[in-house]
Design an enzyme around this catalytic site. Structure first.
Site, mmCIF file in Angstrom:
data_model
loop_
_atom_site.group_PDB
_atom_site.id
_atom_site.type_symbol
_atom_site.label_atom_id
_atom_site.label_comp_id
_atom_site.label_asym_id
_atom_site.label_seq_id
_atom_site.Cartn_x
_atom_site.Cartn_y
_atom_site.Cartn_z
ATOM 1 C CD GLN A 93 -1.237 -0.145 3.903
ATOM 2 O OE1 GLN A 93 -1.244 0.827 4.295
ATOM 3 N NE2 GLN A 93 -1.727 -1.167 3.769
ATOM 4 C CG HIS A 95 -0.728 5.774 3.464
ATOM 5 N ND1 HIS A 95 -1.944 4.912 3.704
ATOM 6 C CD2 HIS A 95 0.259 5.105 4.149
ATOM 7 C CE1 HIS A 95 -1.646 3.744 4.382
ATOM 8 N NE2 HIS A 95 -0.256 3.989 4.750
ATOM 9 C CD GLU A 130 1.505 3.858 7.859
ATOM 10 O OE1 GLU A 130 0.227 4.162 7.988
ATOM 11 O OE2 GLU A 130 1.683 2.674 7.105
ATOM 12 C CG HIS A 247 4.370 1.131 3.447
ATOM 13 N ND1 HIS A 247 3.623 2.338 2.565
ATOM 14 C CD2 HIS A 247 3.441 0.855 4.566
ATOM 15 C CE1 HIS A 247 2.650 2.770 3.370
ATOM 16 N NE2 HIS A 247 2.261 2.006 4.366
ATOM 17 N NE ARG A 266 -6.145 -2.302 1.418
ATOM 18 C CZ ARG A 266 -7.272 -1.272 1.682
ATOM 19 N NH1 ARG A 266 -7.753 -0.866 0.744
ATOM 20 N NH2 ARG A 266 -7.656 -0.933 2.979
HETATM 21 ZN ZN ZN Z 1 0.507 2.474 5.551
#
Ligand code: ZN
Length: 377
Positions: A93, A95, A130, A247, A266
């Protein structure tokens, strides 16, 4: 200060034992993938004084979050803290950036797509940087390795690498991701067969291909996975995943801190929706080794990232009192030992929310604590 009771997410990839062990509970036979600490509307923590942390903050945002945070992020907690316990790999995935998320969310709203539709890409208008910090050895895929090295691996597995050599990673990735399903399956079968005799220098990657193929047969995400850096973090080490970084978390337990968003695009290794053009529009094809973060500072050791939404630190308490300076709203999670703050003893697995109005936080005892605050102070 409020003691928290946190929601456990039982996704199928979760470890059956890691989160129960942290919380001092017996495993119940099912997967426990994530423990959510925070005020996310879909699974807010409960506060011991009654109600949810989301409701508590909504009632007095200025007092609990502080002026700077409310001004920049609005009247809600800007970050979400998790314990992530992967027994099996999560999806491949990436972001979106803040701009991409705002545009994508507006586009899907205008198209009248329900926010819970399975083919919805943007569930909110926020970015989702993240950081994952290992509590055990933690295996992950993070960012594209140098294309020359990928050529060596894929050639070793008998794949045609002409496009990767004559053009670049983007052209190659786009090509394989856009092949008809049957051709993708054939490519993956060929690669997985070849991986049974590991390519020298890529033994871990070849073993991973076999493991992924047992879980997701003929999934083109396996080719994507083989273009990425395979990293094993030691406890205390971390990875920062900025917008566009491709990642996947593979195995292990970690503390994860992120912006308050659910936006995931994804690229495979999942039965969920994969939107290739949208994924390609956000991906960062920069090549090179993954950057492993180690915290710096005495007492409170900080993982330095550019994210304004959050800041993660790791505090070792070894007897003498440690004082954490006020930094707006914060979450504390004890992962080892027992520490005391404001007269309350917290053992392994315990967590608290501390409002911006409470000032410095003294910690005594012996233990290891993770602290989540906003990135701005
Ligand atoms: Zn992630």
């Amino acid at each position: 200060m409020e003691r928290l009771d946190n929601v456990i997410q039982r996704y199928a990839w979760g470890s059956h034992t890691a989160i129960p062990m942290l919380l001092g509970q017996a495993p119940d036979g099912g997967p426990q993938a994530e423990l959510w600490l925070g005020a996310h509307p879909s699974a807010p923590s409960k506060v011991r004084s009654g109600g949810t942390l989301e409701a508590l903050i909504a009632h007095s945002p200025e007092r609990l979050l502080g002026t700077a945070s409310t001004r920049q992020f609005g009247p809600r907690l800007p970050f979400l803290l998790k314990v992530l316990a992967a027994g099996q790999p999560l999806s491949l995935q990436a972001h979106p950036s803040l701009m991409q998320a705002k545009a994508g969310f507006a586009r899907e709203e205008a198209a009248g797509l329900s926010r819970s539709a399975p083919n919805r890409n943007y569930r909110d208008a926020n970015h989702k940087p993240e950081i994952i910090c290992a509590l055990t050895d933690f295996q992950a895929l993070c960012g594209f390795r140098a294309a020359e090295a990928s050529v060596q691996l894929l050639k070793g597995l008998g794949l045609d690498t002409t496009l990767l050599e004559s053009q670049d990673l983007r052209a190659y990735f786009q090509h394989v991701m856009s092949l008809p399903k049957e051709a993708q399956g054939g490519l993956v079968d060929q690669l997985v067969d070849a991986a049974r005799s590991p390519v020298k220098g890529f033994e871990g990657e070849c073993a991973l291909a076999l493991r992924l193929s047992a879980l997701y047969p003929r999934d083109i995400g396996i080719v994507g996975a083989l273009l990425l850096n395979l990293v094993t973090l030691k406890p205390g080490e971390a990875l920062y995943l900025d917008a566009g970084n491709l990642h996947a978390y593979l195995e292990g337990t970690g503390v994860e801190l992120m912006a308050n968003s659910d936006n995931v695009l994804r690229g495979g290794l999942t039965p969920k929706h994969v939107d290739v053009p949208e994924l390609l529009s956000v991906l960062d094809f920069a090549e090179g080794p993954a950057k492993v973060l180690r915290p710096s500072g005495e007492g409170e050791a900080v993982y330095s990232t550019p994210a304004p939404d959050f800041r993660l630190s790791r505090v070792e308490v070894k007897g003498p009192q440690v004082t954490l300076p006020a930094r707006g709203a914060q979450l504390l999670l004890v992962v080892e030992g027992e520490v005391t703050t404001q007269g309350v003893a917290l053992k392994r697995g315990d967590s608290v929310f501390i409002g911006a109005d409470e000032g410095d936080v003294p910690l005594s005892g012996r233990g290891l604590v993770f602290r989540a605050t906003a990135g701005i102070s």
